[in-house]
Scaffold this motif. Structure first.
Motif, PDB file in Angstrom:
ATOM      1  N   CYS A 101      41.757  35.862  40.923  1.00 29.14           N
ATOM      2  CA  CYS A 101      42.134  35.467  39.563  1.00 29.14           C
ATOM      3  C   CYS A 101      42.739  34.070  39.539  1.00 29.14           C
ATOM      4  O   CYS A 101      42.458  33.274  38.626  1.00 29.14           O
ATOM      5  CB  CYS A 101      43.124  36.472  38.982  1.00 29.14           C
ATOM      6  SG  CYS A 101      42.407  38.045  38.466  1.00 29.14           S
ATOM      7  N   LEU A 128      44.328  44.791  33.410  1.00 30.69           N
ATOM      8  CA  LEU A 128      44.201  45.348  34.751  1.00 30.69           C
ATOM      9  C   LEU A 128      44.979  46.653  34.929  1.00 30.69           C
ATOM     10  O   LEU A 128      44.575  47.512  35.721  1.00 30.69           O
ATOM     11  CB  LEU A 128      44.686  44.326  35.792  1.00 30.69           C
ATOM     12  CG  LEU A 128      43.840  43.064  35.926  1.00 30.69           C
ATOM     13  CD1 LEU A 128      44.433  42.136  36.983  1.00 30.69           C
ATOM     14  CD2 LEU A 128      42.399  43.410  36.280  1.00 30.69           C
ATOM     15  N   LEU A 129      46.093  46.821  34.214  1.00 36.05           N
ATOM     16  CA  LEU A 129      46.902  48.034  34.385  1.00 36.05           C
ATOM     17  C   LEU A 129      46.137  49.326  34.110  1.00 36.05           C
ATOM     18  O   LEU A 129      46.277  50.291  34.858  1.00 36.05           O
ATOM     19  CB  LEU A 129      48.156  47.956  33.513  1.00 36.05           C
ATOM     20  CG  LEU A 129      49.308  47.106  34.070  1.00 36.05           C
ATOM     21  CD1 LEU A 129      50.453  47.045  33.074  1.00 36.05           C
ATOM     22  CD2 LEU A 129      49.802  47.666  35.407  1.00 36.05           C
ATOM     23  N   VAL A 166      44.145  39.436  42.829  1.00 30.60           N
ATOM     24  CA  VAL A 166      45.069  38.445  42.274  1.00 30.60           C
ATOM     25  C   VAL A 166      44.714  37.048  42.772  1.00 30.60           C
ATOM     26  O   VAL A 166      44.708  36.073  42.002  1.00 30.60           O
ATOM     27  CB  VAL A 166      46.524  38.802  42.646  1.00 30.60           C
ATOM     28  CG1 VAL A 166      47.464  37.650  42.311  1.00 30.60           C
ATOM     29  CG2 VAL A 166      46.968  40.057  41.903  1.00 30.60           C
ATOM     30  N   LEU A 173      44.224  44.993  45.268  1.00 35.73           N
ATOM     31  CA  LEU A 173      44.812  44.196  44.190  1.00 35.73           C
ATOM     32  C   LEU A 173      45.285  42.842  44.686  1.00 35.73           C
ATOM     33  O   LEU A 173      45.243  41.849  43.951  1.00 35.73           O
ATOM     34  CB  LEU A 173      45.988  44.954  43.557  1.00 35.73           C
ATOM     35  CG  LEU A 173      45.633  46.094  42.605  1.00 35.73           C
ATOM     36  CD1 LEU A 173      46.898  46.812  42.149  1.00 35.73           C
ATOM     37  CD2 LEU A 173      44.851  45.575  41.403  1.00 35.73           C
ATOM     38  N   PRO A 195      47.625  41.174  32.690  1.00 36.39           N
ATOM     39  CA  PRO A 195      48.193  42.428  33.217  1.00 36.39           C
ATOM     40  C   PRO A 195      47.823  43.652  32.387  1.00 36.39           C
ATOM     41  O   PRO A 195      47.643  44.748  32.927  1.00 36.39           O
ATOM     42  CB  PRO A 195      49.708  42.173  33.178  1.00 36.39           C
ATOM     43  CG  PRO A 195      49.858  40.693  33.126  1.00 36.39           C
ATOM     44  CD  PRO A 195      48.676  40.202  32.370  1.00 36.39           C
ATOM     45  N   PHE A 196      47.701  43.479  31.062  1.00 41.10           N
ATOM     46  CA  PHE A 196      47.395  44.615  30.194  1.00 41.10           C
ATOM     47  C   PHE A 196      45.941  45.062  30.322  1.00 41.10           C
ATOM     48  O   PHE A 196      45.599  46.191  29.968  1.00 41.10           O
ATOM     49  CB  PHE A 196      47.706  44.251  28.740  1.00 41.10           C
ATOM     50  CG  PHE A 196      49.129  43.857  28.513  1.00 41.10           C
ATOM     51  CD1 PHE A 196      50.119  44.826  28.439  1.00 41.10           C
ATOM     52  CD2 PHE A 196      49.494  42.513  28.401  1.00 41.10           C
ATOM     53  CE1 PHE A 196      51.446  44.475  28.240  1.00 41.10           C
ATOM     54  CE2 PHE A 196      50.818  42.153  28.210  1.00 41.10           C
ATOM     55  CZ  PHE A 196      51.801  43.131  28.137  1.00 41.10           C
TER      56      PHE A 196
END
Length: 269
Positions: free
Chosen positions: A132, A157-158, A129, A125, A154-155
């Protein structure tokens, strides 16, 4: 069978240990190099540069629905797909060797082996990041703005996190008892690259092919990232909700399998 506690899936009790091991793994990857952790920034930046050169300067490629951006737009679309795939490939390729490469932790030390997939996922991760950030910077340069929909990052990838953890627990346990799993996983990862919408859009396929393509757990994440970062569209919230549920069930089942088999690790190793 003793059911795992919540701490098995959310190792807050071992959070310091997880953080130290993940940090050591990230830093250890670049130890001894002149630029050190700077390679974490340079590598994805060079990748983006290579894709841009190939698709802009050589192939003159165009991405369906984004013809105005030309080959540079094509490069950004591929870079987005590769960010997700590279994270998956790193976890899947390493998972079968997580336990067999640490025999001392199994035999001689009382060590929470269940945190090893957490360490692998957190390390991956970190690089995701950074990729990204580079993608957002490239988007800002190309389009002079970052879409508001990027807030949904975030929603998107979570839900991918429990799937990766489940993958780690499942193949870490299998890799102890079936050593061929590591070899087969290398082949499976290569096949998965072409069966995932990395170099093409799933929307360009026929309706029947799209149905089968969406059975691939990478498809929704890749397409959702492209939607929010490059197309200024909100993701399919219903699809992400169902994905989250299935990923959690897979994660729990893999965790149960890992705990049920861990007693035999020392005998095999």
């Amino acid at each position: 069978m003793h059911l795992p506690t919540l701490s098995f899936f959310l190792p807050f009790r071992h959070r310091t240990l997880v953080w130290q091991f993940a940090r050591r793994e990230v830093l250890g990857r670049y130890r001894g190099s002149l630029l050190g952790i700077g390679w974490s920034f340079i590598t994805p930046l060079l990748m983006l540069g290579v894709y841009t050169f190939v698709f802009v300067g050589v192939f003159k490629a165009r991405w369906p629905g984004a013809e105005q951006g030309g080959g540079l737009e094509f490069a950004l679309q591929i870079f987005t797909g590769l960010m997700v795939f590279n994270l998956f490939a790193e976890i899947a390729s390493r998972a079968p060797r997580l336990i067999i490469e640490q025999p001392n932790l199994v035999k001689k030390v009382v060590f929470p082996l269940e945190i090893l997939p957490w360490i692998s996922v957190l390390s991956g991760l970190f690089h995701l990041v950074l990729s990204c950030l580079i993608l957002l910077a490239a988007t800002l340069v190309l389009r002079q703005h970052i879409p508001f929909t990027a807030l949904a990052l975030p929603f998107v990838l979570l839900p991918f996190l429990p799937f990766l953890l489940g993958l780690g627990w499942l193949f870490a346990a299998l890799g102890v008892f079936v050593r061929d799993v590591a070899q087969m996983m290398g082949l499976a990862v290569n096949v998965a690259m072409f069966l995932s919408p990395v170099f093409y859009s799933a929307k360009a396929l026929s309706a029947q092919m799209q149905f089968w393509m969406h059975l691939n757990p990478l498809t929704l994440i890749i397409e959702s990232l492209r939607a929010i970062l490059l197309h200024q569209q909100w993701p399919d919230w219903a699809g992400l909700g169902l994905y989250s549920l299935m990923a959690m069930l897979f994660c729990i089942a893999s965790g149960l399998f890992f705990q049920a088999t861990r007693k035999g690790f020392a005998d095999v190793l």
